[in-house]
Design an enzyme around this catalytic site. Structure first.
Site, PDB file in Angstrom:
ATOM      1  N   ARG A 111       2.286   7.789  10.153  1.00 59.74           N
ATOM      2  CA  ARG A 111       1.919   9.195   9.982  1.00 59.74           C
ATOM      3  C   ARG A 111       0.772   9.603  10.906  1.00 59.74           C
ATOM      4  O   ARG A 111       0.771  10.663  11.501  1.00 59.74           O
ATOM      5  CB  ARG A 111       1.450   9.380   8.535  1.00 59.74           C
ATOM      6  CG  ARG A 111       1.858  10.636   7.872  1.00 59.74           C
ATOM      7  CD  ARG A 111       1.559  10.515   6.384  1.00 59.74           C
ATOM      8  NE  ARG A 111       2.764  10.199   5.654  1.00 59.74           N
ATOM      9  CZ  ARG A 111       3.547  11.106   5.090  1.00 59.74           C
ATOM     10  NH1 ARG A 111       3.233  12.362   5.165  1.00 59.74           N
ATOM     11  NH2 ARG A 111       4.627  10.759   4.435  1.00 59.74           N
ATOM     12  N   HIS A 124       5.869   4.658  14.090  1.00 64.36           N
ATOM     13  CA  HIS A 124       6.324   5.590  13.046  1.00 64.36           C
ATOM     14  C   HIS A 124       5.214   5.998  12.100  1.00 64.36           C
ATOM     15  O   HIS A 124       5.456   6.731  11.144  1.00 64.36           O
ATOM     16  CB  HIS A 124       7.439   4.951  12.227  1.00 64.36           C
ATOM     17  CG  HIS A 124       6.960   3.849  11.345  1.00 64.36           C
ATOM     18  ND1 HIS A 124       6.517   4.059  10.063  1.00 64.36           N
ATOM     19  CD2 HIS A 124       6.816   2.530  11.574  1.00 64.36           C
ATOM     20  CE1 HIS A 124       6.140   2.899   9.544  1.00 64.36           C
ATOM     21  NE2 HIS A 124       6.298   1.966  10.435  1.00 64.36           N
ATOM     22  N   ASP A 166       0.796  -1.224   0.000  1.00 65.36           N
ATOM     23  CA  ASP A 166       0.000   0.000   0.000  1.00 65.36           C
ATOM     24  C   ASP A 166       0.827   1.272   0.000  1.00 65.36           C
ATOM     25  O   ASP A 166       0.364   2.324   0.418  1.00 65.36           O
ATOM     26  CB  ASP A 166      -0.900  -0.014   1.238  1.00 65.36           C
ATOM     27  CG  ASP A 166      -0.097  -0.265   2.513  1.00 65.36           C
ATOM     28  OD1 ASP A 166       1.126   0.003   2.504  1.00 65.36           O
ATOM     29  OD2 ASP A 166      -0.679  -0.721   3.508  1.00 65.36           O
ATOM     30  N   GLU A 195      -0.228  -9.012  -1.314  1.00 66.05           N
ATOM     31  CA  GLU A 195      -0.902  -8.449  -0.134  1.00 66.05           C
ATOM     32  C   GLU A 195      -2.105  -7.605  -0.570  1.00 66.05           C
ATOM     33  O   GLU A 195      -2.308  -6.478  -0.128  1.00 66.05           O
ATOM     34  CB  GLU A 195       0.064  -7.629   0.726  1.00 66.05           C
ATOM     35  CG  GLU A 195      -0.452  -7.361   2.142  1.00 66.05           C
ATOM     36  CD  GLU A 195       0.552  -6.556   2.974  1.00 66.05           C
ATOM     37  OE1 GLU A 195       1.475  -7.172   3.531  1.00 66.05           O
ATOM     38  OE2 GLU A 195       0.409  -5.323   3.059  1.00 66.05           O
ATOM     39  N   HIS A 247      12.637   4.948  14.451  1.00 65.29           N
ATOM     40  CA  HIS A 247      12.523   5.186  13.006  1.00 65.29           C
ATOM     41  C   HIS A 247      13.253   6.490  12.652  1.00 65.29           C
ATOM     42  O   HIS A 247      13.224   7.446  13.427  1.00 65.29           O
ATOM     43  CB  HIS A 247      11.031   5.294  12.656  1.00 65.29           C
ATOM     44  CG  HIS A 247      10.735   5.120  11.203  1.00 65.29           C
ATOM     45  ND1 HIS A 247      10.788   6.170  10.314  1.00 65.29           N
ATOM     46  CD2 HIS A 247      10.384   4.035  10.477  1.00 65.29           C
ATOM     47  CE1 HIS A 247      10.474   5.725   9.108  1.00 65.29           C
ATOM     48  NE2 HIS A 247      10.222   4.423   9.176  1.00 65.29           N
ATOM     49  N   GLU A 265      -2.077   5.122   2.919  1.00 63.61           N
ATOM     50  CA  GLU A 265      -1.986   3.721   2.489  1.00 63.61           C
ATOM     51  C   GLU A 265      -3.329   3.101   2.092  1.00 63.61           C
ATOM     52  O   GLU A 265      -3.407   2.311   1.149  1.00 63.61           O
ATOM     53  CB  GLU A 265      -1.326   2.862   3.582  1.00 63.61           C
ATOM     54  CG  GLU A 265       0.171   3.102   3.752  1.00 63.61           C
ATOM     55  CD  GLU A 265       0.502   4.275   4.644  1.00 63.61           C
ATOM     56  OE1 GLU A 265      -0.435   4.938   5.151  1.00 63.61           O
ATOM     57  OE2 GLU A 265       1.710   4.555   4.838  1.00 63.61           O
TER      58      GLU A 265
HETATM   59  N1  UDP Z   1      11.632  -4.079  11.182  1.00 64.10           N
HETATM   60  C1  UDP Z   1      13.013  -4.194  11.051  1.00 64.10           C
HETATM   61  N2  UDP Z   1      13.818  -3.414  11.834  1.00 64.10           N
HETATM   62  C2  UDP Z   1      13.337  -2.528  12.736  1.00 64.10           C
HETATM   63  C3  UDP Z   1      11.925  -2.407  12.870  1.00 64.10           C
HETATM   64  C4  UDP Z   1      11.104  -3.191  12.074  1.00 64.10           C
HETATM   65  O1  UDP Z   1      13.499  -4.979  10.222  1.00 64.10           O
HETATM   66  O2  UDP Z   1      14.121  -1.851  13.406  1.00 64.10           O
HETATM   67  C5  UDP Z   1      10.767  -4.890  10.304  1.00 64.10           C
HETATM   68  C6  UDP Z   1       9.610  -5.602  10.972  1.00 64.10           C
HETATM   69  O3  UDP Z   1       9.992  -6.897  11.375  1.00 64.10           O
HETATM   70  C7  UDP Z   1       8.553  -5.637   9.878  1.00 64.10           C
HETATM   71  C8  UDP Z   1       8.848  -4.414   9.067  1.00 64.10           C
HETATM   72  O4  UDP Z   1      10.161  -3.987   9.405  1.00 64.10           O
HETATM   73  O5  UDP Z   1       8.713  -6.739   9.022  1.00 64.10           O
HETATM   74  C9  UDP Z   1       7.837  -3.365   9.402  1.00 64.10           C
HETATM   75  O6  UDP Z   1       8.161  -2.222   8.760  1.00 64.10           O
HETATM   76  P1  UDP Z   1       7.433  -0.877   9.074  1.00 64.10           P
HETATM   77  O7  UDP Z   1       7.000  -0.881  10.511  1.00 64.10           O
HETATM   78  O8  UDP Z   1       8.359   0.162   8.573  1.00 64.10           O
HETATM   79  O9  UDP Z   1       6.194  -0.849   8.082  1.00 64.10           O
HETATM   80  P2  UDP Z   1       4.741  -1.466   8.143  1.00 64.10           P
HETATM   81  O10 UDP Z   1       4.820  -2.898   8.491  1.00 64.10           O
HETATM   82  O11 UDP Z   1       3.951  -0.683   9.125  1.00 64.10           O
HETATM   83  O12 UDP Z   1       4.256  -1.268   6.746  1.00 64.10           O
END
Ligand code: UDP
Length: 397
Positions: free
Chosen positions: A233, A231, A118, A140, A264, A154
């Site tokens: 928004r 993190h 997304d 997804e 982040h 998203e």
């Molecule tokens: N993640 C990582 N290192 C970190 C924090 C998160 O590798 O320091 C991984 C986590 O395991 C997950 C992904 O990053 O697979 C999540 O990314 P993010 O939170 O940026 O995005 P979202 O999942 O909300 O789209």
């Protein structure tokens, strides 16, 4: 389905034989950490199948977070769109992805463009492919919060991609139902699970955490580790400050608890974290972690608090309780599996939930062994299998 087998045949006429002797060409596009994590198993799988060729394109919407992850999987990039700039807006990202992907599509002439999730990269990439009449596969597909403004942007990005895509790879039956409700043709929706589960299993089997994380785990051996990520928004501003204040208070009060927070890089997150949590006892503020380090910390945690989407999909595989720092979730399967609880928008509720589960660990103990509703670790194989079948059907028509 906007580009169907007939359009596809037309495209075949324009661009020559689909695939051909050296295989069908799949252009895989990503730009952020979660996209790379979820598409890496698909790329690796495509590369084991001689009937496919891959072209890997990174928009580099998140540069710093992406590189370490690509290194772990040994993934090279064929084209880097380098769209990231400081304080970029979604419109700026979309404009740069559209403009810079177009000549690559023209040159590479892929048979399918694969996007994930997304992000603005996924949305703009899908649109760029559509404008070149190239079918889009959406990994997804079918997540919906029901609120076009949350998560922002998203939810709208994923709706737009669904309108454009030809092949919809849904993680769950619920995601499939969401797509059916929007009149997406059922024979183009494939329930494959989410390849994040494949990525998690691959990383746990093939890599080990770095020295710093091993030391941190040793150093915090006597503590209940509370792992935090935030993190999004929609969490910025007051909501994030209040959550951090409550987490700080909880750790201060409960001396057997420590907080581990990979912060982040977004300046909006950094500033407030620095102000509220830096210099406190038993609070470990870290740089964003490599995937194996982060997964290891998840596995070693007492409880996780997060507004991330991917973490909701990973927690069930690791049997870890998760408090979801959001008003709603487009992953209700995490809640129904029992692993996750929704905090909602109020920091006081977060404080209460932390206290309740500190005093009574029934929930924490009950989630140690649950089936992951998002997949079994065979999603990449299933996605690539579907692509093989569907492209064969199209080329025969
Ligand atoms: N993640 C990582 N290192 C970190 C924090 C998160 O590798 O320091 C991984 C986590 O395991 C997950 C992904 O990053 O697979 C999540 O990314 P993010 O939170 O940026 O995005 P979202 O999942 O909300 O789209």
């Amino acid at each position: 389905m906007l580009i169907d087998a007939q359009n596809y045949k037309q495209k075949k006429g324009e661009t020559g034989e689909i695939g051909g002797a050296s295989g069908r060409k799949i252009l895989v596009l990503f730009g952020t950490r979660p996209e790379a994590i979820k598409l890496a198993p698909v790329i690796l799988r495509l590369r084991t199948d001689p009937s496919f060729r891959t072209v890997v394109v990174s928009s580099s919407q998140h540069t710093d977070l992406l590189t370490p992850f690509l290194n772990i999987f040994g993934l090279g990039i064929d084209h880097d769109l380098r769209v990231m700039t400081a304080d970029q807006t979604p419109n700026q990202v979309a404009a740069r992805v559209l403009a810079s992907l177009d000549p690559i599509l023209e040159k590479e002439k892929p048979d399918v463009v694969l996007v994930q999730g997304d992000t603005t990269t996924a949305m703009a990439g899908a649109l760029a492919a559509f404008n070149r009449r190239i079918p889009v596969g959406h990994v997804e597909a079918g997540l919906r919060s029901g609120d076009p403004l949350s998560p922002f942007p998203e939810e709208m990005n994923r709706r737009v991609v669904s309108q454009i895509a030809t092949f919809h790879f849904a993680a769950t039956e619920k995601n499939r139902d969401n797509l059916l409700q929007e009149k997406i043709e059922s024979d183009k929706i494939f329930v494959t699970g989410n390849p994040v589960v494949d990525a998690l299993q691959f990383i746990l089997a093939n890599s080990a955490p770095g020295g710093k994380i091993k030391n941190l785990i040793e150093q915090t051996g006597n503590h209940k580790r509370l792992l935090l990520t935030t993190h999004r928004r929609e969490s910025f501003g007051e909501a994030m400050s209040e959550n951090l204040i409550e987490l700080g208070r909880f750790v201060e009060k409960r001396r057997d608890v420590c907080l581990i927070f990979p912060v982040h890089p977004n300046p909006q997150v950094r500033r407030v974290t620095e102000r509220i949590l830096s210099g406190r006892e038993r609070v470990h503020l870290l740089e964003p972690l490599d995937y194996i380090d982060f997964i290891t910390l998840m596995r070693e945690s007492w409880m996780i608090v997060s507004d991330s989407g991917g973490v909701q999909e990973e927690a069930p595989s690791l049997g870890k309780p998760l408090l979801v720092l959001r008003e709603n979730t487009e992953r209700p399967e995490a809640l129904s599996s029992g692993v996750a609880k929704l905090v909602g928008g109020d920091a006081k509720t977060l404080a209460e939930m932390l206290e309740t589960n500190y005093n009574d660990e029934t929930w924490i103990n009950s989630v140690k062994e649950v089936e992951n509703p998002f997949g079994k670790g065979d999603s990449a194989e299933r996605i690539v299998g579907v692509l093989g079948e569907q492209l064969t059907v199209s080329s025969e028509q």
